[in-house]
Design a protein around this motif. Sequence first.
Motif, PDB file in Angstrom:
ATOM      1  N   SER A 234      38.204  38.756  33.744  1.00 20.43           N
ATOM      2  CA  SER A 234      38.266  39.073  35.168  1.00 20.43           C
ATOM      3  C   SER A 234      39.416  40.011  35.518  1.00 20.43           C
ATOM      4  O   SER A 234      39.392  40.633  36.591  1.00 20.43           O
ATOM      5  CB  SER A 234      38.404  37.770  35.983  1.00 20.43           C
ATOM      6  OG  SER A 234      37.283  36.936  35.805  1.00 20.43           O
ATOM      7  N   TYR A 247      41.314  39.488  41.911  1.00 16.47           N
ATOM      8  CA  TYR A 247      41.442  38.520  40.820  1.00 16.47           C
ATOM      9  C   TYR A 247      41.694  37.116  41.362  1.00 16.47           C
ATOM     10  O   TYR A 247      41.103  36.133  40.889  1.00 16.47           O
ATOM     11  CB  TYR A 247      42.583  38.930  39.882  1.00 16.47           C
ATOM     12  CG  TYR A 247      42.747  38.001  38.701  1.00 16.47           C
ATOM     13  CD1 TYR A 247      41.883  38.068  37.619  1.00 16.47           C
ATOM     14  CD2 TYR A 247      43.755  37.040  38.683  1.00 16.47           C
ATOM     15  CE1 TYR A 247      42.022  37.213  36.542  1.00 16.47           C
ATOM     16  CE2 TYR A 247      43.904  36.182  37.608  1.00 16.47           C
ATOM     17  CZ  TYR A 247      43.039  36.278  36.535  1.00 16.47           C
ATOM     18  OH  TYR A 247      43.167  35.413  35.471  1.00 16.47           O
ATOM     19  N   LEU A 250      38.458  35.710  42.639  1.00 20.58           N
ATOM     20  CA  LEU A 250      37.550  35.332  41.546  1.00 20.58           C
ATOM     21  C   LEU A 250      37.928  33.982  40.955  1.00 20.58           C
ATOM     22  O   LEU A 250      37.068  33.116  40.711  1.00 20.58           O
ATOM     23  CB  LEU A 250      37.573  36.405  40.451  1.00 20.58           C
ATOM     24  CG  LEU A 250      36.976  37.763  40.805  1.00 20.58           C
ATOM     25  CD1 LEU A 250      37.192  38.745  39.659  1.00 20.58           C
ATOM     26  CD2 LEU A 250      35.497  37.646  41.135  1.00 20.58           C
ATOM     27  N   SER A 305      30.977  34.214  40.594  1.00 25.44           N
ATOM     28  CA  SER A 305      32.021  33.374  39.998  1.00 25.44           C
ATOM     29  C   SER A 305      31.928  31.946  40.518  1.00 25.44           C
ATOM     30  O   SER A 305      32.123  30.985  39.772  1.00 25.44           O
ATOM     31  CB  SER A 305      33.410  33.956  40.307  1.00 25.44           C
ATOM     32  OG  SER A 305      33.573  35.209  39.701  1.00 25.44           O
TER      33      SER A 305
END
Length: 419
Positions: A234, A247, A250, A305
Amino acid sequence: MAAGYLEILRARHAARLLTGTLVGRLPNATAAIALVLFVRADGGTYGLAGALAAVYGVANAVGQPVLGRLVDLYGQPRVQLPAAVLSALAMAVFAFAGTGPLPLACAAVAAAGLFTPPLEGGLRALWPSVLRREEQVHTAYAMDAVAQEVMFTVGPLLVTLCVSLWSERAALLVLNAVGVLGALSVVLSPPSRGWRSAPREAHWLGALRSPGLLVLLGAFLFVGIALGSITVASVPYADEHGGDAVYGWLMAALGLGALIGGTVYGARAWSGTPERRLRVLVALLAVCYLPLMLMPGAVAMVLLSLVSGVFLAPCIACAFIIVDRHAPGGTVTEAFSWLVTTFTVGASVGTGLAGPVVQAGGPLWGYAVPGAAGAVSLLVLLATGRVLAAPERSGVVAASSENDPNRAAEPRFSSGDRA
C-alpha cells in the motif's frame, strides 16, 4: 447483535478481564511506533529504528510460547505480573540509556520483547471459567478478535498523544507503566488467581505435539504473510495517489473491515464444525484480497481495502475455537501463545517478502502477494483436512473443579480438563 456481547460483558469479571488484558497489551501494540519515534528523537537513523523494532518483535515471538508454557505450569499470577514488570523495567532502561551504547540498547529492547506477558493467551484460557455456556465462549473469542482491532487502532494514537503532551521518552515510560497496571488488574482477579491448567503429559514439545495445532499454525503463518504484505504494497500505491493521508485511510479501512466482520461473526451461533467453517472463511479472505490488484482510484481503493479486511477477524475468532479443541491437556495458554507468535512471524515475513516484490514489479505485484498467501493457507487446510478434523480434545472445557466448589460440569462442556 449487541445482546450477545452485552450478555458476556455483564458476566462477573468478564469486563474487567477484557479491559485489563487490552490495557496490559498496550506496550506490545505500540512498541514498533514508539521505538521508531524515540530512536529518531534520540538522533538515530530509520535503519536503526527498524532494526530495534525487529529485535523487539523477534524476542516477543520467542517469549510468548515460552511464557505461555510457564503460565500453564505455575499459574497466571506467578508469571504474568513478574513478566510485565521485567518488560517495563527493560524498556525503562532503554528509554533512559538511549541508543548511545548500542549493545545495551539491543539487550534492553530484546528483554522488553522477551518478557512481554502472554495476556492474550491467558484471557482465552480464562473465558471457559467465566462464561458458563459454550456458545458464550465462542462469542467471547469473536469479541476478543474485534477488541484487538480497536487496540491496534487506538494504540498508535495514544503514542502520538503522549509525544505531543510530553516526549518520546515519556511515551515509552507511560505506556509500559500502564501495561503493568493492566496486567495487575488481570492477575488480581478471582478467575486468574483461581485458574489452574489441566494435568499435562511431560513432553518437550508441549502444545506442538498436537498435529491439528501444527496444521492450524501452518495455515495462519500464510494469513500473517498476507496481512504483512498489504501494509508494504500500500505504500507505493499511496505515493502515486495522494501520499501519507491515503496510506492512513487504506490501513484504517483494513482495520475497520476486520472490526465489522468480527462484530457480525460473533453476533450469531454458527452450525457445523469450526474446522470446516475456517476453510470457508480463509477462502473468502483470499478472494477478497484479489480485487486489490485492480488498483482503482483512492476512494474505490479504500472501499476495496475495507472489504479485504472483513474476513480477517472471523478467521482469527474461528481459529481460537480450533486451538482450544486441539491443544493437548494442560497446554492451552501455550497453544494460544503459539498462534500469536505464528501470526506475528507471518506478518514479519510478509513485510520482508513484499519489499523486494514491490521493488521489482511495483504495487501491482505487491498486491498479488496477499491473494497468493491466502490461497496457500487454504491449500494447507484442504490438504490436511483429516488431521484438523480429529481434535485431541473435544469442545470448550468447563471451569475446573478448583474454581467450582460444586464440581458440576455444565451441559455441552467437557469436564475432563481444567484449562
